[in-house]
Each structure stands twice: as structure tokens, then as C-alpha cells.
Scaffold this active site. Structure first.
Site, PDB file in Angstrom:
ATOM      1  CE  LYS A   1      57.014   2.788  19.571  1.00 55.37           C
ATOM      2  NZ  LYS A   1      56.155   1.166  20.118  1.00 55.37           N
TER       3      LYS A   1
ATOM      4  CE  LYS B   1      53.358   2.095  11.453  1.00 51.22           C
ATOM      5  NZ  LYS B   1      54.032   1.759  12.674  1.00 51.22           N
TER       6      LYS B   1
ATOM      7  CE  LYS C   1      40.317   4.433  14.418  1.00 49.71           C
ATOM      8  NZ  LYS C   1      39.725   3.492  14.765  1.00 49.71           N
TER       9      LYS C   1
END
Ligand code: SF4
Length: 332
Positions: free
Chosen positions: A114, A194, A197
Site C-alpha cells: 500500500k 481480486k 468494488k
């Protein structure tokens, strides 16, 4: 110490559940309720470590609660609550930062992945696993359902528990054990990334039968099946992974044979999958519609869950403060 093993698990308030987080986590949570004392949290304090829209957070949290309740999390048997409603999470989180080695945090794969995408890395992202440790240790939970990608965080959690125990109270925090979920990770409908949304490659848990079919029909399969006559390999096909989550074992076996022998086309295979998905998801969708119409029921369930969670958290924190020597903690 609880006589039945206590499970803690959290999920971010990403709004409506999709079949990826349903098969990867929530379906297992529903089963765990039969054998364990379960505490499930919608972890909004974790969600704010990444960029987010404050005007959407509350609604996403409500939607997640609706999805969990509709999927079968039973507030009469399990504790379901919103993390920020129990302030002790942040208190213990801070306390645990004082025994957590910085190097261990910097070594976490999820952090490195990240952080490299960000120009400025917030300290909250680095401390994310410390808050995770606080989530679990606050309830003296002994089992944490995790996927393979979370094992490293759980190891760190155990290390943090050991370090605090060594300094302040041998054996006070149990070292939580992983309960590895057997569910294979479902990829997005593109078969690449993956299911997420934000990538727009999901099927929502509450979608209509028509919408499920519309999304499933063009979904990626084994690229070796260019024509209907080409045999495929179910082991590398995401549609087969989803079959393993929704279709009964005899159907899964039939799917594998028909795929390998090109006895049917991918569209036939997807139609069978759609039927099994719709059969399982329809009652969930109906419960969700009912819950959306009764927001007071959802609010009351979360409030009662937070109260039960807080009662355990307060007891733990009283002991933590006493052992750490804070003024007033021992009645002084
Ligand atoms: S037949 Fe089914 S399992 Fe085989 S490649 Fe097509 S969609 Fe995938």
C-alpha cells in the site's frame, strides 16, 4: 476465560457485500456461530487509513451491517458491532504501539504494497496491524479466521501479545491462533484481480437473479477454451472457484468432468452456477430488503452489540491499566 473458544473477526465497511467477501469470509463466519462465541466487527477505524469520502462512511457501514445480518450473522448468538462505537479499541491500540517494534511493522507485506502507491504514507497505515492486534486482544479472543494473506498480521499480533505479556503480565493476553479458511480466493469477473468494488468486477450479494446472470454471462473463464470443442481446466478457472462456493459437491465434480472433456460450453456451466447462486442468495436478498425497510432494527442490533462488546472491553482495559500502573487504575 471463556469456556467456549472466542472468535474475533472484522470486515471493512465497504458498503454492500459482494460474493468475494461472502465466500472468502462471511459464509464461514455464519458457520462459526454454531461452535464458537463469536465477535464480529465492522472495522471503520481501519477503513479511514486509506482515502475515503466522509459523506459515504456512515451509509457504507449501515449497508455492511444489513449485508451481514441478512447473510446470517445472528445478533442473538454473536456480538456484531461497529468498531468506532467501542472507544477501547483505540485506547488499547495506542498502548500496544508502545511494545511493537517499528521494524516488524515496516516489514509487513500489506503495508509495503500500500505504501509504495502513496506519495505521503500516513502513520495509521503503518500501525494498522497494531489496531488489528488491539481488536482481537481486547476480547481475549483465541481464534481469528484468516486467509493466507493475513497470516503475517496474525504472527505480528502474537508477537505483540507476547511482548506485552512479558513486560506487564505473564499469560494475560492469549496468543490468538489462526483459523485458516478453506475457501479459495475468488477473483473478480475479469479473472485477473481480486474481486473488489472499486475495480467494478464484483457481483453484489443482494443483486437480482437477472443482474447476476447479466454479470456472470460475460465473465472470464479458462482462456484455453476458445471454442466449445476445446477442453478446459477447471483448476485455473474462476467460474469453477465460484462453483466451489455455491454448488453442491456432486455438481462440482460434474462441472470438472464436463469442462475437461468439453462436454459442455462455458455458458452452460455458468447457467448451472447462476441457478445455484440465485437459490442461495435469494433468501439473503429478501432478508436485506426487509432490514432496509426497518432501519431501527439494524440500529438497535448494532447498539446492543456495542454494549456487549464494551462490557468485555472495559473489563480487559481495567486490568491492562492496573497492570501498567496508571494512577487510579488500582483504586489509588
Ligand atoms: S466449462 Fe466452466 S469451469 Fe470449464 S472453463 Fe468453462 S466456465 Fe470454466
Amino acid at each position: 476465560m471463556a469456556s467456549t473458544p472466542r472468535v474475533f473477526s472484522g470486515i471493512q465497511p465497504s458498503g454492500e457485500l459482494h460474493i468475494g467477501n461472502y465466500l472468502g469470509a462471511v459464509k464461514n463466519w455464519v458457520r462459526l456461530q454454531d461452535g464458537y462465541e463469536c465477535i464480529f466487527s465492522i472495522v471503520d477505524l481501519h477503513a479511514i487509513t486509506q482515502a475515503y469520502d466522509p459523506s459515504e462512511l456512515a451509509q457504507r457501514t449501515r449497508d455492511m451491517a444489513v449485508g451481514l445480518l441478512a447473510a446470517g450473522i445472528d445478533p442473538a448468538r454473536s456480538i456484531l458491532f461497529v468498531q468506532s462505537h467501542v472507544a477501547e479499541h483505540t485506547e488499547l491500540g495506542w498502548i500496544l504501539t508502545t511494545v511493537t517494534p517499528l521494524g516488524e511493522l515496516e516489514r509487513q507485506t500489506a503495508f509495503k504494497e500500500k505504501a509504495q502507491r502513496l506519495e505521503s504514507v500516513p502513520a495509521g497505515l503503518l500501525n494498522y496491524p497494531v489496531l488489528q492486534a488491539a481488536d482481537v486482544l481486547l476480547y481475549l479472543a483465541t481464534l481469528v479466521p484468516v486467509g493466507e494473506d493475513q497470516v503475517q498480521h496474525l504472527e505480528l499480533m502474537r508477537e505483540i501479545a507476547r511482548r506485552w505479556n512479558h513486560r506487564f503480565g505473564a499469560g494475560f493476553f492469549p496468543e490468538p491462533q489462526p483459523q485458516l479458511t478453506t475457501a479459495k480466493r475468488v477473483l473478480g469477473l475479469d479473472g485477473q484481480a481480486k474481486m473488489s468494488k472499486s475495480l467494478g468486477n464484483t457481483i453484489g450479494l443482494l443483486e437480482s437473479p437477472e443482474a447476476i446472470w447479466e454479470k456472470l454471462r460475460p465473465a472470464a473463464t479458462d482462456p484455453a477454451r476458445k471454442t466449445r470443442k476445446d477442453p478446459g481446466n477447471p483448476d485455473i478457472c474462476n467460474i469453477f472457484t465460484i462453483h466451489q462456493g455455491f454448488s453442491p459437491p456432486p455438481i462440482q465434480a460434474e462441472v470438472a468432468v464436463k469442462c475437461r472433456t468439453a462436454a459442455w460450453g462455458c455458458l452452460d456451466c455458468k447457467r448451472v452456477l447462476a441457478d445455484h447462486m440465485i437459490a442461495e442468495l435469494t433468501p439473503i436478498r429478501e432478508r436485506a430488503v426487509d432490514l432496509v425497510a426497518k432501519p431501527a432494527t439494524v440500529r438497535a442490533a448494532l447498539r446492543a452489540g456495542a454494549e456487549r462488546a464494551r462490557a468485555i472491553a472495559r473489563t480487559t482495559m481495567a486490568e491492562v491499566r492496573r497492570r501498567m500502573g496508571f494512577l487510579g487504575a488500582a483504586g489509588d
